[in-house]
Design a protein around this motif. Structure first.
Motif, mmCIF file in Angstrom:
data_model
loop_
_atom_site.group_PDB
_atom_site.id
_atom_site.type_symbol
_atom_site.label_atom_id
_atom_site.label_comp_id
_atom_site.label_asym_id
_atom_site.label_seq_id
_atom_site.Cartn_x
_atom_site.Cartn_y
_atom_site.Cartn_z
ATOM 1 N N ALA A 303 0.842 -1.211 0.000
ATOM 2 C CA ALA A 303 0.000 0.000 0.000
ATOM 3 C C ALA A 303 0.871 1.253 0.000
ATOM 4 C CB ALA A 303 -0.919 -0.014 1.216
ATOM 5 N N LEU A 304 1.973 1.231 0.767
ATOM 6 C CA LEU A 304 2.889 2.379 0.808
ATOM 7 C C LEU A 304 3.549 2.585 -0.549
ATOM 8 C CD1 LEU A 304 4.398 4.586 2.381
ATOM 9 C CD2 LEU A 304 6.116 2.841 3.013
ATOM 10 N N LEU A 305 4.002 1.488 -1.141
ATOM 11 C CA LEU A 305 4.648 1.584 -2.460
ATOM 12 C C LEU A 305 3.662 2.116 -3.493
ATOM 13 C CD1 LEU A 305 6.738 -1.724 -2.584
ATOM 14 C CD2 LEU A 305 7.605 0.647 -2.577
ATOM 15 N N GLN A 306 2.411 1.667 -3.405
ATOM 16 C CA GLN A 306 1.405 2.145 -4.367
ATOM 17 C C GLN A 306 1.251 3.659 -4.249
ATOM 18 O OE1 GLN A 306 -3.087 1.525 -3.949
ATOM 19 N NE2 GLN A 306 -2.618 0.203 -5.712
ATOM 20 N N TRP A 307 1.237 4.138 -3.008
ATOM 21 C CA TRP A 307 1.069 5.576 -2.768
ATOM 22 C C TRP A 307 2.280 6.345 -3.252
ATOM 23 C CZ3 TRP A 307 3.598 9.019 0.695
ATOM 24 C CH2 TRP A 307 2.968 10.278 0.823
ATOM 25 N N LEU A 308 3.473 5.832 -2.985
ATOM 26 C CA LEU A 308 4.701 6.542 -3.374
ATOM 27 C C LEU A 308 4.874 6.567 -4.890
ATOM 28 C CD1 LEU A 308 7.184 5.114 -0.688
ATOM 29 C CD2 LEU A 308 6.293 7.480 -0.818
ATOM 30 N N LEU A 309 4.524 5.439 -5.535
ATOM 31 C CA LEU A 309 4.770 5.309 -6.977
ATOM 32 C C LEU A 309 3.658 5.915 -7.832
ATOM 33 C CD1 LEU A 309 6.106 1.623 -7.023
ATOM 34 C CD2 LEU A 309 7.443 3.750 -7.325
ATOM 35 N N ARG A 310 2.521 6.249 -7.206
ATOM 36 C CA ARG A 310 1.353 6.670 -7.981
ATOM 37 C C ARG A 310 1.645 7.806 -8.975
ATOM 38 N NH1 ARG A 310 -3.916 5.396 -7.769
ATOM 39 N NH2 ARG A 310 -3.762 4.269 -5.791
ATOM 40 N N PRO A 311 2.478 8.798 -8.606
ATOM 41 C CA PRO A 311 2.750 9.874 -9.597
ATOM 42 C C PRO A 311 3.514 9.362 -10.829
ATOM 43 C CG PRO A 311 3.366 10.563 -7.367
ATOM 44 C CD PRO A 311 3.109 9.080 -7.304
ATOM 45 N N LEU A 312 4.154 8.199 -10.679
ATOM 46 C CA LEU A 312 5.008 7.712 -11.775
ATOM 47 C C LEU A 312 4.383 6.535 -12.510
ATOM 48 C CD1 LEU A 312 8.342 7.704 -9.712
ATOM 49 C CD2 LEU A 312 7.554 9.487 -11.331
ATOM 50 N N VAL A 313 3.880 5.563 -11.724
ATOM 51 C CA VAL A 313 3.369 4.311 -12.325
ATOM 52 C C VAL A 313 2.316 3.714 -11.405
ATOM 53 C CG1 VAL A 313 5.076 2.850 -11.160
ATOM 54 C CG2 VAL A 313 4.111 2.119 -13.355
ATOM 55 N N LEU A 314 1.369 2.985 -12.005
ATOM 56 C CA LEU A 314 0.340 2.324 -11.203
ATOM 57 C C LEU A 314 0.888 0.993 -10.711
ATOM 58 C CD1 LEU A 314 -2.494 2.059 -10.017
ATOM 59 C CD2 LEU A 314 -3.193 0.981 -12.182
ATOM 60 N N TYR A 315 1.055 0.900 -9.412
ATOM 61 C CA TYR A 315 1.503 -0.358 -8.791
ATOM 62 C C TYR A 315 0.306 -0.909 -8.017
ATOM 63 C CZ TYR A 315 3.912 -3.499 -5.525
ATOM 64 O OH TYR A 315 4.303 -4.600 -4.785
ATOM 65 N N ALA A 316 -0.305 -2.013 -8.506
ATOM 66 C CA ALA A 316 -1.558 -2.505 -7.893
ATOM 67 C C ALA A 316 -1.508 -4.017 -7.737
ATOM 68 C CB ALA A 316 -2.751 -2.080 -8.740
ATOM 69 N N PRO A 317 -0.699 -4.510 -6.802
ATOM 70 C CA PRO A 317 -0.584 -5.968 -6.613
ATOM 71 C C PRO A 317 -1.842 -6.562 -5.994
ATOM 72 C CG PRO A 317 0.581 -4.838 -4.867
ATOM 73 C CD PRO A 317 0.137 -3.774 -5.854
ATOM 74 N N LEU A 318 -1.969 -7.895 -6.067
ATOM 75 C CA LEU A 318 -3.139 -8.569 -5.502
ATOM 76 C C LEU A 318 -3.178 -8.407 -3.984
ATOM 77 C CD1 LEU A 318 -3.243 -11.956 -7.477
ATOM 78 C CD2 LEU A 318 -4.875 -10.067 -7.631
ATOM 79 N N LEU A 319 -1.973 -8.412 -3.362
ATOM 80 C CA LEU A 319 -1.908 -8.334 -1.900
ATOM 81 C C LEU A 319 -1.891 -6.897 -1.414
ATOM 82 C CD1 LEU A 319 -1.527 -9.739 0.881
ATOM 83 C CD2 LEU A 319 0.962 -9.576 0.487
ATOM 84 N N ASN A 320 -2.948 -6.516 -0.723
ATOM 85 C CA ASN A 320 -2.991 -5.224 -0.031
ATOM 86 C C ASN A 320 -3.801 -5.430 1.253
ATOM 87 O OD1 ASN A 320 -5.872 -4.653 -0.428
ATOM 88 N ND2 ASN A 320 -5.359 -4.351 -2.584
ATOM 89 N N PRO A 321 -3.828 -4.447 2.148
ATOM 90 C CA PRO A 321 -4.494 -4.667 3.447
ATOM 91 C C PRO A 321 -5.945 -5.128 3.303
ATOM 92 C CG PRO A 321 -3.147 -2.687 3.555
ATOM 93 C CD PRO A 321 -3.114 -3.146 2.124
ATOM 94 N N TYR A 322 -6.628 -4.616 2.255
ATOM 95 C CA TYR A 322 -8.047 -4.978 2.106
ATOM 96 C C TYR A 322 -8.209 -6.399 1.580
ATOM 97 C CZ TYR A 322 -12.958 -4.877 0.976
ATOM 98 O OH TYR A 322 -14.292 -5.170 0.928
ATOM 99 N N THR A 323 -7.444 -6.727 0.532
ATOM 100 C CA THR A 323 -7.607 -8.070 -0.037
ATOM 101 C C THR A 323 -7.163 -9.144 0.950
ATOM 102 O OG1 THR A 323 -5.411 -8.031 -1.068
ATOM 103 C CG2 THR A 323 -7.269 -7.208 -2.384
ATOM 104 N N LEU A 324 -6.134 -8.829 1.744
ATOM 105 C CA LEU A 324 -5.682 -9.798 2.751
ATOM 106 C C LEU A 324 -6.775 -10.021 3.799
ATOM 107 C CD1 LEU A 324 -3.453 -11.587 3.991
ATOM 108 C CD2 LEU A 324 -2.602 -9.535 5.182
#
Ligand code: NAI
Ligand SMILES: CC(C)[C@@H](O)CC[C@@H](C)[C@H]1CC[C@H]2[C@@H]3[C@H](O)CC4=CC(=O)CC[C@]4(C)[C@H]3CC[C@]12C
Length: 369
Positions: A303-324
């Motif tokens: 989730a942190l990586l998704q937030w940090l990378l959002r301005p550059l690239v969409l990082y959306a792995p299957l595992l995040n706090p909600y899906t877990l």
């Protein structure tokens, strides 16, 4: 739809008709709704396979449109007898903003309802979700529950919040007077995790396993059961509910129905292996290989990586706090309400559903290599 069904040819509109579920609803209507005169397929993205449907006896009208645009929805609904509203943003991976999810799932549904009222369409079937109920933010299990089971439906994630609000709008609209003076009749269907031909998450798991040399690694205890339902049976329930909504308006109007069939109760990962195993993958570990707190840490890191990378690239792995959290909470349904109210019986057996899904995964996997 009061005239004799045999004489009158009906106009159906399917929103989201090019989606995973929507395509199966479109094909099921063409196969199993004899009263169909025109089938309108409304979607933001129209797929080429629609063209092959235009050679049959039923007029198939492809409409590229956005449910967030009220005027586009009204134009598509005008003259339809029945609307099956499956269009939605199914995002629990952080791909879309909470505002966009709300705009599509809630405002889009509001636009469909208002279009029915303004143009005189009397029958609306909405594709809701198990997520309207749970799992809730407290991780309470929902074990063999039904439409009447008391359960604290507490949500924070934008997706379940949007589905719950949209479902409420649909049910509250039941009985509203539509143009022409007749009442609007609505119902909402709540699929659990849908699987089958076209399920992109299943394809992603397969491709992930291929990348890892044929191995998948257990993350969730086998004891955590997740209800699943075959896409063909979900499509059939939509077609049947739409057909029976007129005849059984007093009983079905304003009701919710879980979608169910003979698919076995298993953990999400073990259930997927029913299809991925015959395709050559193996699930490593009788128990989760990592402690739960490590998974929580990794999910938070994603989730942190998704937030940090959002301005550059969409990082959306299957595992995040909600899906877990969802994967780790038992959610299974056991009900016969759809059978009692409109005679629903699954069209596809578990064996047939499994075989069809395996064949599709094999084909999807080979196209990946
Ligand atoms: N996939 C699942 O396991 C479950 C899905 N559902 C519900 O079933 C419905 C269909 O879901 P899926 O087929 O899995 O998703 P999908 O993403 O495959 O299909 C959704 C369709 O809606 C269209 N769409 C999205 N935004 C739109 C917009 N603004 N205007 C017009 N069309 C738009 C998309 O282009 C797509 O074709 C959704 O409402 C979802 O909430 C419910 C329970 C489980
Ligand atoms: C990475 C591992 C923890 C892995 O096991 C994660 C699986 C996870 C991607 C899925 C587990 C449960 C799924 C959801 C469930 O089927 C309910 C749903 C209903 C809907 O309306 C839309 C899809 C979904 C939220 C579904 C999404 C994928 C899972 C979270």
């Amino acid at each position: 739809m009061a005239d004799s069904a045999q004489a009158q040819k009906l106009v159906y509109l399917v929103t989201g008709g090019c989606g995973f579920l929507g395509e199966h609803v479109v094909r099921m209507l063409l196969q199993r709704e004899p009263r169909l005169g025109e089938l309108r397929v409304f979607d933001r993205h129209l797929d080429p396979w629609l063209e092959e449907l235009k050679t049959g006896p039923v007029r198939v009208t492809a409409i590229q449109g956005d449910v967030t645009e009220a005027h586009e929805v009204a134009a598509a609904v005008a003259g339809a007898h029945v609307v099956i509203h499956t269009a939605g943003l199914v995002d629990v991976f952080g791909r879309a903003s909470p505002e966009t999810i709300h705009e599509v799932n809630v405002q889009g549904t509001r636009n469909v309802i208002e279009a029915c009222v303004q143009t005189g369409t009397q029958f609306l079937v909405y594709t809701s979700s198990m997520e309207v109920v749970g799992p809730n933010t407290k991780g309470h299990p929902f074990y063999r529950g039904n439409e009447d089971t008391l359960y604290e439906a507490v949500h924070r994630h934008p997706y379940p919040c949007s589905k719950a609000l949209a479902e409420r709008l649909v049910l509250e609209a039941n009985g509203r007077e539509v143009h022409g003076g007749l009442p609007l009749v609505t119902c909402a269907l709540r699929p659990t995790g849908i699987y089958g031909e076209g399920h992109q998450i299943m394809r992603d798991f397969y491709r992930q396993g291929l990348r890892l040399g044929g191995w998948l690694f257990r993350a969730i205890p086998a004891s955590v059961e997740h209800g699943r339902v075959y896409v063909g049976n979900v499509a059939w329930m939509h077609v049947l509910a739409a057909r029976e909504l007129e005849r059984r308006a007093a009983l079905m109007g304003g009701q919710v129905y879980f979608c169910y069939d003979g698919s076995p109760y298993k953990s999400y990962e073990d259930f997927n292996m029913e299809f991925l195993g015959p395709c050559g993958l193996q699930l490593v570990g009788a128990r989760p290989l990592l402690p739960y707190w490590v998974l929580v840490f990794l999910a938070a890191l994603n989730a942190l990586l998704q937030w940090l990378l959002r301005p550059l690239v969409l990082y959306a792995p299957l595992l995040n706090p909600y899906t877990l959290a969802v994967a780790n909470t038992t959610f299974t349904v056991s009900t016969d309400k759809a059978q009692r109210h409109f005679g629903y019986e699954p069209l596809f057996s578990w064996e047939d559903s499994r075989t069809r899904t395996i064949l599709w995964v094999q084909a999807a996997g080979s196209s990946a290599q």
